[in-house]
Design an enzyme around this catalytic site. Structure first.
Site, PDB file in Angstrom:
ATOM      1  N   GLN A  95     -46.169 -14.534  13.170  1.00 24.86           N
ATOM      2  CA  GLN A  95     -45.819 -15.466  14.246  1.00 24.86           C
ATOM      3  C   GLN A  95     -44.934 -14.678  15.080  1.00 24.86           C
ATOM      4  O   GLN A  95     -44.560 -15.478  16.237  1.00 24.86           O
ATOM      5  CB  GLN A  95     -45.487 -16.934  13.859  1.00 24.86           C
ATOM      6  CG  GLN A  95     -44.060 -16.825  13.208  1.00 24.86           C
ATOM      7  CD  GLN A  95     -43.659 -18.292  12.794  1.00 24.86           C
ATOM      8  OE1 GLN A  95     -44.334 -18.763  11.866  1.00 24.86           O
ATOM      9  NE2 GLN A  95     -43.024 -19.020  13.409  1.00 24.86           N
TER      10      GLN A  95
ATOM     11  N   HIS B  92     -32.783 -28.977  10.140  1.00 23.52           N
ATOM     12  CA  HIS B  92     -33.748 -28.890   8.724  1.00 23.52           C
ATOM     13  C   HIS B  92     -33.482 -29.970   7.970  1.00 23.52           C
ATOM     14  O   HIS B  92     -34.538 -30.714   7.276  1.00 23.52           O
ATOM     15  CB  HIS B  92     -33.534 -27.512   8.375  1.00 23.52           C
ATOM     16  CG  HIS B  92     -33.914 -26.140   8.973  1.00 23.52           C
ATOM     17  ND1 HIS B  92     -32.948 -25.533   9.331  1.00 23.52           N
ATOM     18  CD2 HIS B  92     -35.030 -25.773   9.589  1.00 23.52           C
ATOM     19  CE1 HIS B  92     -33.611 -24.522  10.181  1.00 23.52           C
ATOM     20  NE2 HIS B  92     -34.787 -24.733  10.280  1.00 23.52           N
TER      21      HIS B  92
ATOM     22  N   GLY C  77     -39.989 -30.477  13.335  1.00 27.89           N
ATOM     23  CA  GLY C  77     -38.699 -30.915  14.504  1.00 27.89           C
ATOM     24  C   GLY C  77     -39.555 -31.085  15.697  1.00 27.89           C
ATOM     25  O   GLY C  77     -40.518 -30.222  16.145  1.00 27.89           O
ATOM     26  N   GLN C  78     -39.147 -31.897  16.410  1.00 28.84           N
ATOM     27  CA  GLN C  78     -39.704 -32.148  17.937  1.00 28.84           C
ATOM     28  C   GLN C  78     -39.276 -30.960  18.718  1.00 28.84           C
ATOM     29  O   GLN C  78     -39.824 -30.736  19.825  1.00 28.84           O
ATOM     30  CB  GLN C  78     -39.256 -33.587  18.702  1.00 28.84           C
ATOM     31  CG  GLN C  78     -39.657 -33.586  19.884  1.00 28.84           C
ATOM     32  CD  GLN C  78     -40.996 -33.833  20.284  1.00 28.84           C
ATOM     33  OE1 GLN C  78     -41.819 -34.021  19.378  1.00 28.84           O
ATOM     34  NE2 GLN C  78     -41.364 -32.974  21.378  1.00 28.84           N
ATOM     35  N   LYS C  79     -38.198 -30.344  18.403  1.00 26.77           N
ATOM     36  CA  LYS C  79     -37.594 -29.042  19.357  1.00 26.77           C
ATOM     37  C   LYS C  79     -38.892 -28.189  19.549  1.00 26.77           C
ATOM     38  O   LYS C  79     -39.126 -27.524  20.669  1.00 26.77           O
ATOM     39  CB  LYS C  79     -36.473 -28.512  18.824  1.00 26.77           C
ATOM     40  CG  LYS C  79     -36.055 -27.380  19.804  1.00 26.77           C
ATOM     41  CD  LYS C  79     -34.929 -26.684  19.255  1.00 26.77           C
ATOM     42  CE  LYS C  79     -34.956 -25.825  18.022  1.00 26.77           C
ATOM     43  NZ  LYS C  79     -35.715 -24.319  18.554  1.00 26.77           N
TER      44      LYS C  79
ATOM     45  N   LEU D 175     -30.764 -22.551   7.300  1.00 28.16           N
ATOM     46  CA  LEU D 175     -30.770 -23.927   7.593  1.00 28.16           C
ATOM     47  C   LEU D 175     -29.678 -24.493   8.532  1.00 28.16           C
ATOM     48  O   LEU D 175     -28.629 -23.961   8.267  1.00 28.16           O
ATOM     49  CB  LEU D 175     -30.933 -24.584   6.013  1.00 28.16           C
ATOM     50  CG  LEU D 175     -31.885 -24.296   5.350  1.00 28.16           C
ATOM     51  CD1 LEU D 175     -31.907 -24.870   3.985  1.00 28.16           C
ATOM     52  CD2 LEU D 175     -33.463 -24.403   5.949  1.00 28.16           C
TER      53      LEU D 175
ATOM     54  N   SER E 213     -31.792 -21.667  14.748  1.00 23.52           N
ATOM     55  CA  SER E 213     -31.229 -20.818  13.822  1.00 23.52           C
ATOM     56  C   SER E 213     -30.862 -19.459  14.821  1.00 23.52           C
ATOM     57  O   SER E 213     -29.944 -18.771  14.379  1.00 23.52           O
ATOM     58  CB  SER E 213     -32.412 -20.272  12.858  1.00 23.52           C
ATOM     59  OG  SER E 213     -32.730 -21.368  11.803  1.00 23.52           O
ATOM     60  N   ARG E 214     -31.460 -19.565  15.887  1.00 24.62           N
ATOM     61  CA  ARG E 214     -31.070 -18.349  16.975  1.00 24.62           C
ATOM     62  C   ARG E 214     -29.873 -18.855  17.694  1.00 24.62           C
ATOM     63  O   ARG E 214     -29.461 -17.679  18.264  1.00 24.62           O
ATOM     64  CB  ARG E 214     -32.423 -18.212  17.806  1.00 24.62           C
ATOM     65  CG  ARG E 214     -33.611 -17.602  17.212  1.00 24.62           C
ATOM     66  CD  ARG E 214     -34.724 -17.384  18.070  1.00 24.62           C
ATOM     67  NE  ARG E 214     -35.983 -16.496  17.482  1.00 24.62           N
ATOM     68  CZ  ARG E 214     -36.948 -17.023  17.235  1.00 24.62           C
ATOM     69  NH1 ARG E 214     -37.288 -18.328  17.403  1.00 24.62           N
ATOM     70  NH2 ARG E 214     -37.847 -16.105  16.539  1.00 24.62           N
TER      71      ARG E 214
END
Ligand code: PAF
Length: 301
Positions: free
Chosen positions: A61, A37, A150-152, A33, A189-190
């Site tokens: 996914q 988030h 999230g819009q990302k 997180l 997170s990446r």
């Protein structure tokens, strides 16, 4: 905060809340997180009585060459952040709970159709089928009133909104603005995978998108020319980035635009730094008055 792994326990917690007249908000995540988030949690907290967060790194996914195994995980840290952020129930199912008999056994999928043809869907075959299917499962398990994304992940948000509509889920899908570092890099997170030099260059993702915004605001109506400007800035400022795509698209269909018209325009991109794939996007509002002025100016030129 209660941490639950067993589906029956989750359902009993949700049922009790619902019987007591509480509204339920769901924040689906893959964990590790960050403030992005937690902003979704904040919004859910403000709008719902019971906030459920799920943490599940969804194998379906990820493509065979992607980072499913390496995806960052830290449940203890996540539990702390979720509790501090105001989550009431943290649902951490294992693979067998989400996919009876394992993910290889899944036969019936939620297919996002042409919404997955472009942008990330073009380079990640089956990614959005995995996302839509796992989110549909979570919707059925939690049966929330509202769910927060999230819009990302712009294309994901489009697909989930459309899935809720097309499959008649009685759930409001809320899409919340991207949270950024002070230099503009979208939280992900990446980002933890980035080496120092890559991290510096990664700022170019947001500055390149801003180039695109400026071009549109200054009257550019050819999407390919806007993309060229974004690409030019990226190649100059982030020479180590391997560009997957830069696309000016329709916000509702995630399809590349032929011409920029009045409405909300999505400018989206994805790049790799080594094996780390980063995405970002902005929405540019083009109003019809601006469009008419630009067209007049063009006619007089
Ligand atoms: O955005 C994510 O973290 C994931 O794609 C989601 C929505 C939790 C589904 O696995």
């Amino acid at each position: 905060m209660r941490t639950l792994q067993v589906l029956a326990d989750l359902q009993s917690a949700v049922r009790s809340a619902r019987c007591a007249g509480s509204s339920i908000g769901l924040v689906p995540t893959m964990g590790y997180l960050h403030q992005g988030h937690l902003t979704l949690v904040e919004r859910a907290r403000a709008e719902c009585d019971l906030v459920v967060m799920s943490i599940f790194v969804n194998p379906t996914q990820f493509g065979p060459q992607e980072d499913f195994v390496l995806y960052p995980r830290d449940l203890e840290r996540d539990r702390y952040l979720a509790a501090e952020g105001g989550v009431d129930v943290l649902f951490v199912p294992d693979v067998d709970t989400m996919y009876l008999g394992g993910s290889g056994e899944q036969q019936v999928w939620v297919e996002p159709g042409s919404l997955a043809d472009h942008l990330c869907g073009a380079s990640r075959p089956n990614h959005f089928r995995g996302v839509a299917t796992v989110v549909a499962k979570l919707f059925n398990m939690v049966q929330p009133d509202r769910a927060y994304f999230g819009q990302k992940d712009a294309q994901q948000a489009v697909i989930i909104g459309r899935m809720a509509r097309d499959l008649s889920f009685p759930i409001e899908v809320r899409v919340i603005a991207t949270v950024r570092e002070s230099d503009g890099l979208a939280l992900s997170s990446r980002n933890v995978y980035l080496r120092a030099g890559e991290r510096q260059q990664a700022v170019a993702l947001s500055t390149a998108l801003e180039r695109g915004r400026k071009a549109i605001e200054h009257g550019e109506r050819d999407p390919r020319k806007v993309e060229q400007q974004v690409l030019g800035h990226l190649s100059e400022s982030a020479p180590e980035a391997d560009i997957d795509y830069v696309t000016v698209a329709d916000l509702n269909s995630a399809k590349p635009l032929e011409r920029i018209r009045a409405g909300n325009v999505l400018v989206a991109l994805a790049v790799f730094f080594d094996r780390t794939r980063l995405i970002d996007n902005i929405i540019v509002r083009v109003d019809s008055a601006a469009l008419q002025t630009d067209e007049k100016a063009a006619a007089q030129r």
